[in-house]
Design an enzyme around this catalytic site. Structure first.
Site, mmCIF file in Angstrom:
data_model
loop_
_atom_site.group_PDB
_atom_site.id
_atom_site.type_symbol
_atom_site.label_atom_id
_atom_site.label_comp_id
_atom_site.label_asym_id
_atom_site.label_seq_id
_atom_site.Cartn_x
_atom_site.Cartn_y
_atom_site.Cartn_z
ATOM 1 N N CYS A 86 -2.425 7.067 -7.413
ATOM 2 C CA CYS A 86 -2.770 8.632 -7.581
ATOM 3 C C CYS A 86 -4.660 9.309 -6.785
ATOM 4 O O CYS A 86 -4.358 8.524 -6.056
ATOM 5 C CB CYS A 86 -2.559 9.328 -8.468
ATOM 6 S SG CYS A 86 -2.764 11.424 -8.738
ATOM 7 N N HIS A 175 2.832 7.883 -9.693
ATOM 8 C CA HIS A 175 2.374 6.770 -10.590
ATOM 9 C C HIS A 175 3.443 5.740 -11.093
ATOM 10 O O HIS A 175 4.528 6.040 -11.509
ATOM 11 C CB HIS A 175 2.465 7.312 -11.979
ATOM 12 C CG HIS A 175 1.294 8.714 -12.174
ATOM 13 N ND1 HIS A 175 -0.129 7.784 -12.714
ATOM 14 C CD2 HIS A 175 1.398 9.555 -11.483
ATOM 15 C CE1 HIS A 175 -1.321 9.079 -12.050
ATOM 16 N NE2 HIS A 175 -0.203 9.691 -11.585
ATOM 17 N N GLU A 177 3.762 3.432 -12.456
ATOM 18 C CA GLU A 177 3.939 2.748 -13.841
ATOM 19 C C GLU A 177 4.261 3.705 -15.077
ATOM 20 O O GLU A 177 4.317 2.661 -16.031
ATOM 21 C CB GLU A 177 2.016 2.459 -14.581
ATOM 22 C CG GLU A 177 1.349 3.978 -14.670
ATOM 23 C CD GLU A 177 -0.067 5.203 -13.619
ATOM 24 O OE1 GLU A 177 1.209 4.447 -12.452
ATOM 25 O OE2 GLU A 177 -0.792 5.291 -13.706
#
Ligand code: XMP
Length: 519
Positions: A86, A175, A177
């Site tokens: 990002c 993202h 994650e």
């Protein structure tokens, strides 16, 4: 605080994203050590040869704000593979000759990305044409550096995944994650193993072997004391030190009289009888009750308990000669700057109870073997160290114990009533397979009596409050929604079995605005 563990690692540079700690976890879950540093503090000369890859996190800044004070750009020229996420992706483009600006279409939430080119980063990732990913950005890259190529695009982000093959630099606008991003783990494992080429070094077994060896070397022939509470962190510290230094460890377990039903028996059984740890058991119930007599102010209760605990701990530890170290269960989130998973904000609202001031007063050095670990890693290490599941999966229990689950004054009678109610509640949760679905649960005794009827007789007894919450980290929480038959059964059981309680209520507030504990 030196947090530089001498293992090959992925360094995560934190630019303030709410998801940064998730990145650390994803790398560790893949079996590789990762460490978090703030973008303001890390300089390229800090980065040693054991850093095999760098991940730049997301964050709320704008790339044009990033001056030399805020980020040492020479880090991008070390030749270490880099993955930007990002905001990190925007940094990589901006500082390699690309351009970033506010996007016309902000992307928040799920988006589809489509494969454009092959990349090591996305090897076996696109098992179908598109992937769902979680986006959260207002700015975006609109001109790619010359040496970069596009790997995947979304409808609104042409440069959703990019790479500079020569420099081993990779950027993702989304993202990976967060769990909403489909197969995000693959992005991390490709980066770690295919690009950075690190070998796995972070399993509970690796940690056990390393920590036992390091602690043994550090402590040598010295003695260590440890405040054992029976909670997860202090139990794991005690057992780790037990394996490392055996009888040179002295655990002091203070029974404040404010523990859960049979807790002292369980701690003695586990640590003294089963694990053969040097355990000094101090029954200080009377001393605590005397000091707390007629005290009803929550903060006063907490201070009295915290101070007396330290006094007693000190009194008993002085009886052990030649002690050099105090062992504490400090965890990784307590030390790193981004505290989003620590629950530490609560300490401003309530004064937490710990053995904080002791090491200085007693001229002790600290041993903190868990300081690189997250709570879930501590639990796995505990199992590896042969602690039983019941200890490892226990709900958190506050230092001041039942005192803060009993608003108003504390009496022996109230403690006994509360211990029973809590015991029935927790036992029922276990029997119904609910205990591990709930982050924390307990019974509390409210300082009001209400009228009831049992048989044909009027009763006038205490009100029992039940609290059960779901949470990630104790910072925020929501109440658990029980099915009616369960909550009805437990209410009946408590009222029918415990003399002193004739009414049960269930706490349906979230945190915030409430806190988890009552005081
Ligand atoms: P609150 O009530 O602040 O609780 O929402 C958040 C979490 O912290 C625990 N807690 C404590 N833990 N010493 C501790 O070790 C304390 O003094 C203390 N006070 C609250 C609480 O049980 C919950 O898990």
């Amino acid at each position: 605080m030196n947090l530089d563990l001498n293992l090959n690692k992925i360094l995560i540079i934190d630019f303030g994203s709410q998801f940064t700690q998730l990145i650390v976890r994803r790398v560790r879950e893949a079996g590789v050590y990762s460490e978090l540093v703030s973008h303001k503090k890390v300089k390229s000369f800090h980065i040693k040869s054991n850093t095999k890859g760098i991940i730049l996190s997301g964050g709320p800044l704008n790339v044009y704000q990033l001056n030399d004070n805020l980020f040492d750009r020479t880090i991008l020229r070390l030749g270490v593979p880099i993955l930007g996420i990002c905001f990190g992706h925007q940094i990589l483009s901006k500082f390699n000759g690309g351009k970033v600006k506010q996007s016309k279409h902000r992307e928040f939430g799920l988006a589809n990305i489509y494969k454009k080119n092959n990349s090591l980063l996305t090897k076996d990732y696109f098992n179908k044409k598109s992937k769902k990913v979680w986006m959260s950005h207002a700015d975006q890259v609109y001109k790619l550096p010359k040496s970069f190529k596009v790997i995947a695009s979304s409808e609104n982000s042409k440069y959703a995944i990019v790479e500079c093959t020569r420099e081993k630099i990779f950027g993702v606008q989304f993202h990976p994650e967060v769990t909403h991003s489909e197969n995000g783990k693959k992005i991390f494992s490709n980066f770690i193993f295919k690009i950075c080429k690190i070998k796995k070094n972070w399993s509970p077994k690796d940690q056990k072997i390393r920590l036992i060896k390091e602690t043994r070397q550090l402590i040598g022939s010295n003695k260590v004391i440890c405040a054992l509470s029976g909670g997860v962190d202090s139990s794991v510290v005690a057992q780790l030190l037990n394996k490392a230094i055996g009888k040179k460890l002295y655990c002091i377990f203070v029974n404040t009289g404010l523990l859960r039903k049979n807790e002292e028996k369980q701690v003695i059984q586990t640590f003294k009888k089963r694990l053969k740890i040097n355990l000094i058991y101090v029954n200080a119930e009377k001393e605590f009750l005397k000091k707390l007599n007629k005290v009803s102010d929550p903060e006063k209760k907490r201070k009295i308990i915290g101070n007396l605990f330290i006094k007693i701990f000190e009194r008993y530890s002085k009886k052990i000669k030649n002690v050099r170290y105090l062992a504490q269960g400090t965890l990784y989130p307590d030390l790193i700057e981004s505290k989003s998973v620590t629950g530490s904000q609560t300490s401003k609202i309530k004064s937490h109870h710990n053995v904080g001031g002791l090491p200085k007063r007693m001229k002790l050095k600290l041993v903190e073997p868990l300081k690189y670990l997250f709570k879930d890693e501590v639990r796995k290490l505990g199992l590896e160290l042969n602690l039983n599941k019941e200890i490892i999966s226990r709900h958190p229990f506050p230092g001041p114990g039942l005192a803060i689950r009993m608003p108003g004054i504390i009496t022996k009678e109230k403690i006994n009533i509360l211990k029973e109610a809590d015991h029935y509640f927790i036992q029922a949760l276990r029997e119904h397979g609910l205990y591990n679905k709930i982050w924390q649960a307990y019974a509390a005794l409210l300082p009001v009596k209400t009228v009831g009827v049992m048989g044909d007789n009027r009763t006038y007894e205490y009100l029992c409050l039940l609290r059960a919450i779901t949470s990630e980290d104790g910072m925020t929480a929501d109440f658990y929604e029980f099915k009616k038959p369960f909550i009805q059964k437990i209410s009946n059981k408590i009222v029918n079995s415990i003399k002193g309680i004739n009414r049960v209520v269930y706490d349906i507030t979230s945190k915030p605005p409430s806190t988890i504990e009552l005081e």
